[in-house]
Design an enzyme around this catalytic site. Structure first.
Site, PDB file in Angstrom:
ATOM      1  N   GLY A  21       0.796  -1.234   0.000  1.00 36.65           N
ATOM      2  CA  GLY A  21       0.000   0.000   0.000  1.00 36.65           C
ATOM      3  C   GLY A  21       0.824   1.278   0.000  1.00 36.65           C
ATOM      4  O   GLY A  21       0.358   2.309   0.508  1.00 36.65           O
ATOM      5  N   ASN A  23       1.429   3.046  -2.599  1.00 38.00           N
ATOM      6  CA  ASN A  23       0.669   3.987  -3.443  1.00 38.00           C
ATOM      7  C   ASN A  23      -0.555   4.517  -2.707  1.00 38.00           C
ATOM      8  O   ASN A  23      -0.903   5.692  -2.833  1.00 38.00           O
ATOM      9  CB  ASN A  23       0.253   3.327  -4.761  1.00 38.00           C
ATOM     10  CG  ASN A  23       1.407   3.289  -5.742  1.00 38.00           C
ATOM     11  OD1 ASN A  23       1.735   4.317  -6.342  1.00 38.00           O
ATOM     12  ND2 ASN A  23       2.043   2.142  -5.882  1.00 38.00           N
ATOM     13  N   ARG A  74     -14.728 -16.090  -9.905  1.00 38.31           N
ATOM     14  CA  ARG A  74     -14.296 -14.688 -10.044  1.00 38.31           C
ATOM     15  C   ARG A  74     -15.499 -13.750 -10.152  1.00 38.31           C
ATOM     16  O   ARG A  74     -15.537 -12.685  -9.560  1.00 38.31           O
ATOM     17  CB  ARG A  74     -13.410 -14.555 -11.294  1.00 38.31           C
ATOM     18  CG  ARG A  74     -12.799 -13.179 -11.490  1.00 38.31           C
ATOM     19  CD  ARG A  74     -11.881 -13.131 -12.686  1.00 38.31           C
ATOM     20  NE  ARG A  74     -10.807 -14.119 -12.591  1.00 38.31           N
ATOM     21  CZ  ARG A  74      -9.732 -14.005 -11.819  1.00 38.31           C
ATOM     22  NH1 ARG A  74      -9.568 -12.943 -11.069  1.00 38.31           N
ATOM     23  NH2 ARG A  74      -8.804 -14.945 -11.798  1.00 38.31           N
ATOM     24  N   ASN A 116      -5.678   2.447 -12.870  1.00 38.09           N
ATOM     25  CA  ASN A 116      -4.653   1.502 -12.413  1.00 38.09           C
ATOM     26  C   ASN A 116      -3.284   2.118 -12.655  1.00 38.09           C
ATOM     27  O   ASN A 116      -3.126   2.979 -13.523  1.00 38.09           O
ATOM     28  CB  ASN A 116      -4.762   0.184 -13.189  1.00 38.09           C
ATOM     29  CG  ASN A 116      -3.794  -0.864 -12.659  1.00 38.09           C
ATOM     30  OD1 ASN A 116      -3.600  -0.993 -11.436  1.00 38.09           O
ATOM     31  ND2 ASN A 116      -3.156  -1.600 -13.545  1.00 38.09           N
ATOM     32  N   HIS A 118       0.666   0.835 -13.437  1.00 43.52           N
ATOM     33  CA  HIS A 118       1.399  -0.362 -13.855  1.00 43.52           C
ATOM     34  C   HIS A 118       2.875  -0.008 -14.021  1.00 43.52           C
ATOM     35  O   HIS A 118       3.216   0.965 -14.710  1.00 43.52           O
ATOM     36  CB  HIS A 118       0.819  -0.890 -15.177  1.00 43.52           C
ATOM     37  CG  HIS A 118       1.472  -2.155 -15.613  1.00 43.52           C
ATOM     38  ND1 HIS A 118       1.181  -3.381 -15.027  1.00 43.52           N
ATOM     39  CD2 HIS A 118       2.434  -2.393 -16.529  1.00 43.52           C
ATOM     40  CE1 HIS A 118       1.930  -4.305 -15.593  1.00 43.52           C
ATOM     41  NE2 HIS A 118       2.701  -3.733 -16.510  1.00 43.52           N
ATOM     42  N   THR A 150      -9.682  -1.117 -18.796  1.00 40.69           N
ATOM     43  CA  THR A 150     -10.700  -1.691 -19.683  1.00 40.69           C
ATOM     44  C   THR A 150     -10.604  -3.214 -19.551  1.00 40.69           C
ATOM     45  O   THR A 150      -9.796  -3.715 -18.764  1.00 40.69           O
ATOM     46  CB  THR A 150     -10.454  -1.280 -21.150  1.00 40.69           C
ATOM     47  OG1 THR A 150      -9.144  -1.730 -21.518  1.00 40.69           O
ATOM     48  CG2 THR A 150     -10.574   0.220 -21.343  1.00 40.69           C
TER      49      THR A 150
HETATM   50  C1  GRF Z   1       3.187  -1.065  -7.587  1.00 41.22           C
HETATM   51  O1  GRF Z   1       4.439  -1.336  -8.097  1.00 41.22           O
HETATM   52  C2  GRF Z   1       2.205  -0.805  -8.697  1.00 41.22           C
HETATM   53  O2  GRF Z   1       2.790  -0.271  -9.831  1.00 41.22           O
HETATM   54  C3  GRF Z   1       1.692  -2.182  -9.010  1.00 41.22           C
HETATM   55  O3  GRF Z   1       1.653  -2.859  -7.769  1.00 41.22           O
HETATM   56  C4  GRF Z   1       2.602  -2.276  -6.887  1.00 41.22           C
HETATM   57  C5  GRF Z   1       1.892  -1.917  -5.628  1.00 41.22           C
HETATM   58  O4  GRF Z   1       2.752  -1.446  -4.630  1.00 41.22           O
HETATM   59  N1  GRF Z   1       0.412  -2.100  -9.654  1.00 41.22           N
HETATM   60  P1  GRF Z   1       2.159  -0.811  -3.309  1.00 41.22           P
HETATM   61  O5  GRF Z   1       1.268  -1.872  -2.657  1.00 41.22           O
HETATM   62  O6  GRF Z   1       1.387   0.410  -3.678  1.00 41.22           O
HETATM   63  O7  GRF Z   1       3.343  -0.508  -2.442  1.00 41.22           O
END
Ligand code: GRF
Length: 219
Positions: A21, A23, A74, A116, A118, A150
């Site tokens: 987490g 981000n 799912r 998202n 990536h 998407t």
């Molecule tokens: C990040 O590298 C993001 O780009 C990818 O998953 C990772 C998540 O990291 N989608 P965090 O849990 O936010 O530390």
């Protein structure tokens, strides 16, 4: 009499996580600024031990676990996830390291409202282990992409990218670290653009400041 109500309601954001987490933390930190237009209203994890849940608790954000092991398909899980998310009346759903493939039903439900991040310069290196893939390919350049989601896995229209140089002595760990530092900058930024209505999706086209983006913004 002074009216203490805010002049605008903040954009309600639900954040989905599976792990650390970092981000999520960047989004929380950004949301503390008074001039920011979004507000994390709930954090949902599919994993019981996600460290991000502790971050949400520390920030006083309602947080929930929806364990995918409790659902046989799912589609069933995603239906329950939609119900849980929609209780919080989000205007935007942000995937922040949510390590699940989403059903078409889920993606369609949040069309134009699902972001998202990536860790690659999409369309290069969809899926997992992007940093190692960059090293194996001998690329000199790497980076991160924020995109609308998407039905196509990691294939939705890109919004913004940041590039880094790959150095001779880089390994997957050092690349992860440098790319993540950029993630923590561009994800709150893209979220803020959406909240300000500077960013939106029409069909498969991203608009920024009412202009269609032919390629992602580069920061
Ligand atoms: C990040 O590298 C993001 O780009 C990818 O998953 C990772 C998540 O990291 N989608 P965090 O849990 O936010 O530390």
């Amino acid at each position: 009499m002074l009216d203490s109500k805010p002049t605008h309601a903040k954009c309600r954001v639900v954040i989905l996580i599976s792990g650390n987490g970092s981000n999520l933390q960047a989004l929380i930190n950004a949301s503390y600024r008074e001039d920011v237009h979004f507000q994390p209203v709930a954090v949902i994890s599919n994993k019981t031990d996600a460290y991000g849940l502790k971050r949400a608790q520390a920030a006083g954000i309602p947080n929930f676990i929806l364990n995918h092991h409790s659902y046989s398909t799912r589609v069933d899980y995603d239906k329950a996830l939609i119900q849980e998310i929609d209780r919080h009346k989000p205007e935007l759903v942000v995937l922040a390291g949510f390590m699940r493939i989403l059903s078409n039903e889920f993606v369609q439900h949040y069309q134009g409202k699902l972001l998202n991040i990536h860790p690659s310069l999409l369309p290069k290196y969809r899926g997992l282990h992007t940093h190692q893939q960059v090293l194996d390919a001998g690329d000199h350049e790497h980076g991160v992409t924020v995109h609308f989601v998407t039905e196509e896995l990691d294939g939705g229209p890109p919004i913004v990218q940041t590039k880094i140089q790959v150095l001779d002595n880089d390994n997957a760990e050092s690349l992860t670290k440098r790319v993540q530092a950029h993630e923590h900058h561009i994800y709150p930024l893209a979220t803020e653009w959406f909240a300000q209505k500077r960013l939106y999706l029409r069909g498969n086209t991203v608009y920024f400041d009412n202009e269609p983006l032919e390629k992602p913004l580069l920061l």
